[in-house]
Write an enzyme that holds these catalytic residues in place. Structure first.
Site, mmCIF file in Angstrom:
data_model
loop_
_atom_site.group_PDB
_atom_site.id
_atom_site.type_symbol
_atom_site.label_atom_id
_atom_site.label_comp_id
_atom_site.label_asym_id
_atom_site.label_seq_id
_atom_site.Cartn_x
_atom_site.Cartn_y
_atom_site.Cartn_z
ATOM 1 N N GLY A 19 -14.716 -1.366 -6.215
ATOM 2 C CA GLY A 19 -13.496 -1.714 -6.938
ATOM 3 C C GLY A 19 -13.789 -2.259 -8.332
ATOM 4 O O GLY A 19 -14.849 -2.834 -8.575
ATOM 5 N N TYR A 142 4.883 0.216 -5.244
ATOM 6 C CA TYR A 142 3.667 -0.587 -5.431
ATOM 7 C C TYR A 142 4.030 -2.073 -5.548
ATOM 8 O O TYR A 142 3.472 -2.914 -4.830
ATOM 9 C CB TYR A 142 2.921 -0.118 -6.694
ATOM 10 C CG TYR A 142 1.788 -1.026 -7.113
ATOM 11 C CD1 TYR A 142 0.608 -1.099 -6.377
ATOM 12 C CD2 TYR A 142 1.902 -1.829 -8.250
ATOM 13 C CE1 TYR A 142 -0.431 -1.940 -6.759
ATOM 14 C CE2 TYR A 142 0.864 -2.676 -8.641
ATOM 15 C CZ TYR A 142 -0.291 -2.725 -7.897
ATOM 16 O OH TYR A 142 -1.310 -3.567 -8.276
ATOM 17 N N LYS A 146 3.127 -5.027 -2.844
ATOM 18 C CA LYS A 146 2.290 -6.179 -3.217
ATOM 19 C C LYS A 146 3.057 -7.481 -2.964
ATOM 20 O O LYS A 146 2.474 -8.478 -2.512
ATOM 21 C CB LYS A 146 1.872 -6.088 -4.688
ATOM 22 C CG LYS A 146 0.899 -4.958 -5.016
ATOM 23 C CD LYS A 146 -0.485 -5.133 -4.400
ATOM 24 C CE LYS A 146 -1.263 -6.275 -4.985
ATOM 25 N NZ LYS A 146 -2.638 -6.349 -4.387
ATOM 26 N N TRP A 168 -2.559 -5.348 -15.872
ATOM 27 C CA TRP A 168 -3.112 -4.449 -16.887
ATOM 28 C C TRP A 168 -4.631 -4.581 -17.015
ATOM 29 O O TRP A 168 -5.182 -4.855 -18.078
ATOM 30 C CB TRP A 168 -2.446 -4.720 -18.244
ATOM 31 C CG TRP A 168 -0.980 -4.433 -18.331
ATOM 32 C CD1 TRP A 168 -0.065 -4.474 -17.312
ATOM 33 C CD2 TRP A 168 -0.239 -4.067 -19.510
ATOM 34 N NE1 TRP A 168 1.190 -4.159 -17.796
ATOM 35 C CE2 TRP A 168 1.110 -3.914 -19.134
ATOM 36 C CE3 TRP A 168 -0.589 -3.877 -20.843
ATOM 37 C CZ2 TRP A 168 2.104 -3.568 -20.046
ATOM 38 C CZ3 TRP A 168 0.410 -3.538 -21.763
ATOM 39 C CH2 TRP A 168 1.733 -3.376 -21.360
#
Ligand SMILES: NC(=O)c1ccc[n+]([C@@H]2O[C@H](COP(=O)([O-])OP(=O)(O)OC[C@H]3O[C@@H](n4cnc5c(N)ncnc54)[C@H](OP(=O)(O)O)[C@@H]3O)[C@@H](O)[C@H]2O)c1
Length: 304
Positions: A19, A142, A146, A168
């Site tokens: 990740g 999304y 979350k 971002w």
């Protein structure tokens, strides 16, 4: 007198091998003297509670150490915002069911837990930076998935739980917005980029350092964690291309000129004042962090 250092002895970082943020966290925890254990789904099926239990047992501190010396850090998420509109079940599995399960496992085993969420839990209607207590209203699958993950965790009694909403992200390890802009600018004379969505560009390296500082100071609860400053996607793209010294014009366009499957908030800038207090420092402006990132990319590509 220096404040007590609350850093764990071991940080098990789910998503730490592949990740974008997970890699940065693995480096940052290790640099702080913590035994960082990065994990990928090839090491342990995150969604299998028994497998996760066995995996954590194997990382368990020695007999003289407490289970609270181990911190579970979750960076695993379904992060493809547009694709999530077509795959809500997948998104909810990773973004809501997984954190809920990690919360149960952490509470049962007595481990600390750090989890990451997103600015996309907000609808952008406020038109000003969001504080963690502001009302949420996600516009996308999304964002909603979350938020469901946050809510599930907060409903559990996980001692010392830390949830960091970020935004971002850019950094080494995988494709991200600035890297994509550089890639596109290599083949195009002009780029059209949305100029009416405002957010908080954030370096994974800086977010990882901030996470370690918060852990060191024993911070808990729901916080916002980004670099300082705000930008539109157009400003972020233009600054990236300027730093990369590429001969490409970056034109501002409205959101209506770049339709996407998932709706995005017009302004999801995050207020980090509380985080700054708890960490004891203000993260640098995103432009400085971006300059370092772009310089790194240029070095990797031999200065091109
Ligand atoms: N990227 C952003 O701009 C952004 C913005 C706001 C918040 N965040 C949040 O920050 C955290 C870290 O984000 P990131 O961008 O670093 O994450 P990432 O690199 O996209 O993904 C982290 C890990 O999640 C697993 N994963 C991702 N997509 C998957 C899929 N479709 N199926 C199965 N596993 C999948 C992978 O685990 P393996 O290592 O096992 O392969 C991956 O290494 C997340 O909680 C994210 O929601 C990110």
């Amino acid at each position: 007198m220096s404040p007590e250092n609350r850093l764990p002895k071991i940080a098990v970082i789910l998503g730490g091998k592949n990740g974008m943020l997970g890699r940065a966290l693995t480096t940052a925890f290790a640099a702080a003297g913590v035994r960082a254990v990065p994990a990928s789904h090839a090491d342990v099926d995150y969604l299998d509670a028994d497998a996760l239990d066995d995996f954590l047992e194997a990382q368990q501190p020695g007999d003289d150490e407490d289970t609270a010396d181990l911190c579970l850090v979750n960076t695993v998420a379904y992060t493809q915002v547009d694709q999530a509109e077509d795959q809500p079940e997948e998104a909810y599995k990773l973004n809501a069911a997984l954190p809920a399960q990690l919360g149960v496992v952490a509470a049962e085993r007595g481990h600390k837990l750090v989890h990451f969420s997103t600015d996309f839990v907000f609808d952008g209607a406020k038109g000003a930076p969001y504080v963690p207590t502001d009302a949420t209203n996600p516009l996308s699958v999304y964002g909603a998935s979350k938020l469901a993950g946050e809510e599930a965790l907060l409903s559990l009694d996980v001692p010392g739980l830390l949830i960091l909403r970020t935004a971002w992200l850019f950094g080494p390890g995988r494709m991200n917005f600035p890297a994509r802009m550089i890639e596109l600018a290599g083949t195009r004379a002009e780029l059209n980029v949305v100029d009416d969505q405002h957010g908080s560009p954030t370096s994974t390296t800086d977010l990882a350092a901030l996470t370690v500082a918060l852990a060191e100071n024993g911070a808990s609860g729901l916080l916002h964690a980004t670099n300082a400053g705000e930008a539109t996607w157009h400003e972020l793209a233009a600054e990236t291309i300027r730093l990369a010294e590429l001969p490409c014009r970056v034109n501002p366009i409205p959101t209506s000129g770049f339709p996407t499957k998932a709706k995005r908030p017009p302004c999801s800038v995050l207020d980090i004042a509380r985080t700054v207090q708890l960490a004891g420092y203000t993260p640098r402006p995103w432009r400085e962090a971006l300059a370092e990132y772009v310089a790194g990319l240029r070095n990797e590509s031999g200065g091109r």
